[in-house]
Design a protein around this motif. Structure first.
Motif, short mmCIF file in Angstrom:
data_model
loop_
_atom_site.label_atom_id
_atom_site.label_comp_id
_atom_site.label_asym_id
_atom_site.label_seq_id
_atom_site.Cartn_x
_atom_site.Cartn_y
_atom_site.Cartn_z
N ILE A 240 -25.34 -7.42 35.36
CA ILE A 240 -24.56 -7.68 36.50
C ILE A 240 -24.56 -9.05 37.07
O ILE A 240 -23.48 -9.77 37.40
CB ILE A 240 -25.04 -6.74 37.56
CG1 ILE A 240 -24.88 -5.27 37.20
CG2 ILE A 240 -24.52 -6.83 39.03
CD1 ILE A 240 -25.31 -4.10 38.14
N GLN A 241 -25.96 -9.66 37.07
CA GLN A 241 -26.15 -10.84 37.56
C GLN A 241 -25.30 -12.04 36.67
O GLN A 241 -24.52 -12.96 37.16
CB GLN A 241 -27.55 -11.19 37.61
CG GLN A 241 -27.78 -12.79 38.04
CD GLN A 241 -29.21 -13.35 37.88
OE1 GLN A 241 -30.01 -12.29 37.85
NE2 GLN A 241 -29.57 -14.49 38.28
N TRP A 243 -22.56 -11.29 35.02
CA TRP A 243 -21.33 -11.22 35.08
C TRP A 243 -20.80 -11.82 36.42
O TRP A 243 -19.55 -12.53 36.40
CB TRP A 243 -20.61 -9.76 35.13
CG TRP A 243 -19.34 -9.41 35.29
CD1 TRP A 243 -19.05 -8.81 36.56
CD2 TRP A 243 -18.30 -9.63 34.35
NE1 TRP A 243 -17.58 -8.66 36.33
CE2 TRP A 243 -16.99 -9.05 35.08
CE3 TRP A 243 -18.06 -10.15 33.20
CZ2 TRP A 243 -15.87 -9.40 34.43
CZ3 TRP A 243 -16.90 -10.33 32.74
CH2 TRP A 243 -15.67 -9.83 33.40
N GLU A 244 -21.44 -11.68 37.29
CA GLU A 244 -20.99 -12.17 38.72
C GLU A 244 -21.06 -13.59 38.68
O GLU A 244 -19.97 -14.30 39.35
CB GLU A 244 -21.99 -11.70 39.75
CG GLU A 244 -21.87 -10.17 40.12
CD GLU A 244 -23.00 -9.73 41.14
OE1 GLU A 244 -23.86 -10.58 41.55
OE2 GLU A 244 -22.84 -8.56 41.72
N GLU A 245 -21.84 -14.32 38.02
CA GLU A 245 -22.12 -15.88 37.69
C GLU A 245 -20.53 -16.27 36.94
O GLU A 245 -20.24 -17.28 37.11
CB GLU A 245 -23.27 -16.29 37.18
CG GLU A 245 -24.41 -16.14 37.82
CD GLU A 245 -25.74 -16.54 37.25
OE1 GLU A 245 -25.76 -16.81 36.04
OE2 GLU A 245 -26.69 -16.60 37.96
N HIS A 246 -20.46 -15.32 36.15
CA HIS A 246 -19.40 -15.67 35.20
C HIS A 246 -17.88 -15.75 35.86
O HIS A 246 -17.17 -16.47 35.71
CB HIS A 246 -19.22 -14.74 33.93
CG HIS A 246 -17.87 -14.65 33.02
ND1 HIS A 246 -17.63 -15.75 31.93
CD2 HIS A 246 -16.97 -14.18 32.73
CE1 HIS A 246 -16.66 -15.73 31.55
NE2 HIS A 246 -16.03 -14.64 32.09
N VAL A 247 -17.89 -14.77 36.71
CA VAL A 247 -16.56 -14.48 37.47
C VAL A 247 -16.35 -15.61 38.37
O VAL A 247 -15.32 -16.07 38.62
CB VAL A 247 -16.59 -13.14 38.23
CG1 VAL A 247 -15.32 -13.04 39.26
CG2 VAL A 247 -16.47 -11.98 37.05
N SER A 248 -17.47 -16.11 39.06
CA SER A 248 -17.27 -17.05 40.11
C SER A 248 -17.20 -18.45 39.79
O SER A 248 -16.78 -19.25 40.38
CB SER A 248 -18.78 -17.22 40.89
OG SER A 248 -19.85 -17.44 40.20
#
Length: 391
Positions: A240-241, A243-248
């Motif tokens: 999850i961490q 993926w969130e970094e990738h999206v941002s």
């Protein structure tokens, strides 16, 4: 050869049985010896040889060894059709897994043997080294990323181990922590592809164990799941961490008109002349199966491949005609895979088997330098302590 046959004919049955047992259990890794039927006596083999030619004997016994009655299957079997594919309810997630029937809590929804790697730090690396010209911008691409198989594998932040499942439908299960209705766990019994003692082994064991499968995962229902409901799993905090970094941090790369071939929604393929005023998006091209027969020096006609041995090559669709069954047939120009500078015309090409619209090489987003790569996190409560070799 005659002498050998004479000596073989003179052997007593107990000697034949002993030689068969020695050959069948000989302590070396050999694909040939490994193909010999197990749990079979020489007497059974000899009887089968009387009625079948020797080339079919191994296949016969392998077939027989795979037959089980319903009672045995209910006790030892793993149902492989509890899930079916479909478009995920998660936006832009692509396909997902859906319950094929009502699945009570505790049901083994899916089962998957695992390809194990003790250290995957380099094995799945892919290096790109080519030029790309998009929207007038010339880029020299020279970078290394991990293969997309990483996204479907299980890992852990404290271990170099990587486990890649290859069971039916399990790789369609998407992440959703809030709606998670299955979780993975080790099977409770020994199976052909799961040896519980392997869970006591350390990482060097897996680094040095090849051509053997000894670990599997069960995907178990956390609650009652209704038929048609999408199957979800919690991929873990680390995933999850990441993926969130990738999206941002994501920034689009390449043409804005990228389109997956399945989004075309056209019943036909455009000809070269039609593409002058109505071109396909820059990432798409027409590809043909290099399969045809020459009827005359200037007449080649499409031949349906009997086996999947023919390469797909780039081709230009020159003409399109309506067949009597309502489908389309095409005249195409292609360069055979074994001819560097020769083009041929092929008539009566069928679609989609003979010609179809496909992504250009390495144009899909999963080839991009900043494409997302991260394994699913193996739950903390099932990873053995001896696998935790990272600080």
């Amino acid at each position: 050869a005659e002498w050998v046959q004479e000596q073989a004919a003179a052997l007593k049955e107990d000697v034949r049985e002993g030689l068969w047992e020695l050959t069948r259990t000989f302590p070396i890794d050999s694909p040939i010896l490994g193909a010999l039927p197990r749990g079979t006596t020489w007497k059974q083999v000899a009887e089968e040889l009387k009625v079948k030619n020797e080339n079919s004997t191994v296949r016969y016994f392998l077939h027989q060894s795979g037959i089980r009655d319903v009672e045995w299957l209910e006790k030892n079997g793993k149902c492989q059709d509890h899930m079916k594919p479909g478009r995920s309810t998660i936006e832009q997630a692509g396909r997902g897994a859906f319950a094929a029937r009502n699945l009570p809590k505790g049901t083994v929804v899916g089962y998957a043997p695992l390809i194990h790697m003790g250290n995957h730090s380099w094995l799945w690396d892919i290096t790109y080294n080519h030029d790309r010209r998009l929207e007038g911008v010339h880029e020299n691409l020279n970078y290394t990323i991990q293969d997309i198989v990483i996204n479907y594998s299980f890992g852990h932040p404290k271990s170099t181990m990587l486990l890649t499942p290859y069971g039916a439908m399990v790789n369609y299960i998407n992440h959703d922590r809030e709606r998670a209705n299955v979780r993975v766990q080790w099977p409770t019994e020994e199976l052909v592809a799961h040896k519980p003692e392997w869970l006591t082994k350390d990482v060097p064991f897996f680094e040095n164990t090849h051509e053997k499968i000894g670990l599997s995962l069960d995907y178990v229902a956390l609650r009652d799941i209704e038929e048609g409901e999408e199957i979800f799993m919690d991929y873990g905090d680390e995933w999850i961490q990441a993926w969130e970094e990738h999206v941002s941090n994501w920034k689009p790369i390449g043409p804005e008109d990228y389109m997956h071939p399945t989004e075309l929604n056209e019943t036909y393929i455009r000809t070269v002349s039609e593409q002058v005023t109505n071109p396909y998006p820059a990432n798409l091209q027409t590809m043909c199966v290099d399969s045809y027969t020459t009827l005359s020096p200037d007449r080649n006609t499409y031949m349906v491949p009997t086996r999947n041995l023919h390469e797909r090559v780039h081709c230009d669709v020159l003409e399109r005609a309506l067949a009597t069954d309502g489908s389309y047939i095409y005249t195409v120009r292609l360069r055979p895979a074994n001819a560097a500078n020769q083009f041929v015309l092929v008539y009566n090409v069928e679609s989609p088997l003979g010609v179809e619209v496909m992504d250009k090489l390495q144009s899909a987003d999963w080839h991009l330098q900043r494409a997302f790569r991260h394994p699913i996190t193996l739950p903390n409560d099932i990873i053995p302590d001896q696998w935790k070799n990272k600080k």
